[in-house]
Design a protein around this motif. Sequence first.
Motif, short mmCIF file in Angstrom:
data_model
loop_
_atom_site.label_atom_id
_atom_site.label_comp_id
_atom_site.label_asym_id
_atom_site.label_seq_id
_atom_site.Cartn_x
_atom_site.Cartn_y
_atom_site.Cartn_z
N LEU A 8 0.82 -1.21 0.00
CA LEU A 8 0.00 0.00 0.00
C LEU A 8 0.85 1.27 0.00
O LEU A 8 0.49 2.26 -0.62
CB LEU A 8 -0.93 0.01 1.21
CG LEU A 8 -2.20 -0.83 1.10
CD1 LEU A 8 -2.95 -0.85 2.42
CD2 LEU A 8 -3.10 -0.29 0.00
N GLY A 9 1.98 1.22 0.70
CA GLY A 9 2.85 2.39 0.75
C GLY A 9 3.40 2.74 -0.63
O GLY A 9 3.41 3.91 -1.04
N CYS A 58 0.77 4.29 -2.65
CA CYS A 58 0.55 5.69 -2.29
C CYS A 58 1.50 6.63 -3.04
O CYS A 58 1.19 7.81 -3.24
CB CYS A 58 0.72 5.90 -0.78
SG CYS A 58 -0.66 5.24 0.21
N GLY A 59 2.67 6.09 -3.44
CA GLY A 59 3.60 6.92 -4.19
C GLY A 59 2.99 7.48 -5.46
O GLY A 59 3.30 8.60 -5.88
N MET A 60 2.10 6.71 -6.10
CA MET A 60 1.44 7.20 -7.31
C MET A 60 0.58 8.42 -7.01
O MET A 60 0.60 9.41 -7.74
CB MET A 60 0.59 6.09 -7.93
CG MET A 60 1.39 4.95 -8.53
SD MET A 60 0.34 3.75 -9.40
CE MET A 60 -0.35 2.84 -8.01
N SER A 61 -0.19 8.36 -5.93
CA SER A 61 -1.03 9.49 -5.55
C SER A 61 -0.19 10.71 -5.18
O SER A 61 -0.53 11.85 -5.56
CB SER A 61 -1.92 9.10 -4.36
OG SER A 61 -2.82 8.07 -4.70
N ILE A 63 -4.47 6.88 5.43
CA ILE A 63 -3.55 7.67 4.62
C ILE A 63 -3.85 7.48 3.14
O ILE A 63 -3.88 8.45 2.36
CB ILE A 63 -2.09 7.29 4.93
CG1 ILE A 63 -1.71 7.75 6.34
CG2 ILE A 63 -1.13 7.89 3.90
CD1 ILE A 63 -0.37 7.22 6.82
N ARG A 64 -4.08 6.23 2.74
CA ARG A 64 -4.40 5.95 1.33
C ARG A 64 -5.67 6.69 0.91
O ARG A 64 -5.75 7.27 -0.18
CB ARG A 64 -4.56 4.43 1.16
CG ARG A 64 -5.31 3.99 -0.06
CD ARG A 64 -4.43 3.82 -1.26
NE ARG A 64 -5.15 3.05 -2.28
CZ ARG A 64 -5.98 3.55 -3.19
NH1 ARG A 64 -6.20 4.85 -3.24
NH2 ARG A 64 -6.59 2.77 -4.06
N ILE A 65 -6.68 6.69 1.77
CA ILE A 65 -7.94 7.40 1.48
C ILE A 65 -7.69 8.90 1.41
O ILE A 65 -8.17 9.58 0.48
CB ILE A 65 -8.99 7.07 2.55
CG1 ILE A 65 -9.40 5.59 2.46
CG2 ILE A 65 -10.21 7.97 2.42
CD1 ILE A 65 -10.22 5.10 3.65
N ALA A 66 -6.95 9.43 2.37
CA ALA A 66 -6.68 10.87 2.39
C ALA A 66 -5.91 11.32 1.15
O ALA A 66 -6.20 12.38 0.57
CB ALA A 66 -5.90 11.24 3.66
N LEU A 67 -4.94 10.53 0.72
CA LEU A 67 -4.16 10.90 -0.46
C LEU A 67 -5.04 10.90 -1.71
O LEU A 67 -4.89 11.75 -2.59
CB LEU A 67 -2.98 9.94 -0.63
CG LEU A 67 -1.81 10.14 0.33
CD1 LEU A 67 -0.80 9.01 0.20
CD2 LEU A 67 -1.13 11.48 0.08
N SER A 78 -9.72 -0.68 -3.33
CA SER A 78 -10.37 0.58 -3.68
C SER A 78 -10.75 1.35 -2.42
O SER A 78 -10.76 0.80 -1.31
CB SER A 78 -11.62 0.31 -4.51
OG SER A 78 -12.63 -0.28 -3.70
N LEU A 79 -11.10 2.62 -2.62
CA LEU A 79 -11.51 3.43 -1.46
C LEU A 79 -12.76 2.84 -0.82
O LEU A 79 -12.88 2.84 0.41
CB LEU A 79 -11.77 4.88 -1.89
CG LEU A 79 -10.58 5.67 -2.44
CD1 LEU A 79 -10.90 7.16 -2.41
CD2 LEU A 79 -9.30 5.41 -1.66
N VAL A 80 -13.69 2.36 -1.63
CA VAL A 80 -14.90 1.75 -1.07
C VAL A 80 -14.55 0.54 -0.21
O VAL A 80 -15.09 0.36 0.89
CB VAL A 80 -15.87 1.36 -2.21
CG1 VAL A 80 -17.02 0.50 -1.66
CG2 VAL A 80 -16.43 2.59 -2.88
#
Length: 361
Positions: free
Chosen positions: A231-232, A235-238, A297-301, A345-347
């Motif tokens: 997941l980390g 997150c780099g893509m976001s 963090i993933r959702i926030a990004l 996914s976010l959902v």
Amino acid sequence: MTLAAGTLDPHLAGWLDANAADLDAMSIPASQVLPRLAAGEVLAAGVPETHGGTGGDVTDAVEAIAAVSERSMAAGFVFWGHRSYIEYLLQSPNAALREALLPDLLAGRVAGATGLSNAMKFLSGLEELQVAAQPQGDGFVLDGKLPWVTNLKPEGFHVAAAVSYGDARGAFIASLAHDDPGLVRSADLDLMGLRATNTAAVAISGVAIPPERVIATDAGAWLPLVRPAFLGLQCGMSIGLARRALAEARACVGAGRHTLAEPLADLAAALAHQERALREGLKSGVFQVKAPPLFQIRIALAEIVAQAVGLELQAAGGRAYLSGPGAGFARRWREAAFVPVITPSLVQLKTVLAAQRQSAA
């Protein structure tokens, strides 16, 4: 060597800038992505020098993916899948498999693919594993499917898959190869963008796997340890896309758009906060025992990305809707639309967090 924020080898940066549109809209440049990333030395970021890398830790790989994604999310997506597979080898007790595969992976001669999206959803109780094994001698025979996998380079790939032990309880992680008898790669999926990513499905029918190809024998114990990197790195893509959209928006501010300066500054501060939280959590190892903060963090990004491209649109105005001047923005808009649906996914993440809150209550 570690990568300073936003920096890339000039040759790699120039190639990404020149080919970003084609990487998004066409599949033709796909075979060039890994060799270019390898030549720019980003594939080796966060890989110990003893294994042929440039040192550092997984946060250096996150930064490298962010720097690539600033210029091309398609290239960043390929990078994420490839680097995730490398991370699985680094965290595997199977030293022989690691030593056999890492040199070609780091050189970009062969692709590594993370087929563990299904496994991550399985770990969170969202779906069942889609590949099953039956024992055969010292090894196993596998059947099942991987419906959506990125970086399945037709010229050669290795893909990680979570496999249930058939009638027995539990699961393991196996490494499959493009030339395994019984493994069939589909044609590339018809994506609306990110097309040069070798994204396809894999059908698995009677694929024999020897014990030497097992990455981890106990998926239930191993997956939580590797999930923070999975997941980390994602997150780099976001992070990269948000940085680029904010930079483009700042470049347009003026000519009556000074009112955007404050929301741009606020969003940049929010992005920096999430980057810091991600970096600190990965370095401390806390995400291995507490996954919800990483999910948050993933959702926030993802939300920051959506707001960033929205601000870029407002700053550029009608020019963003013209096919010539707005081409880069249109690509980033499509890239931003993909961020919420990347597995998990976010959902799915919000569903897991809601279930945990309800259980706690």
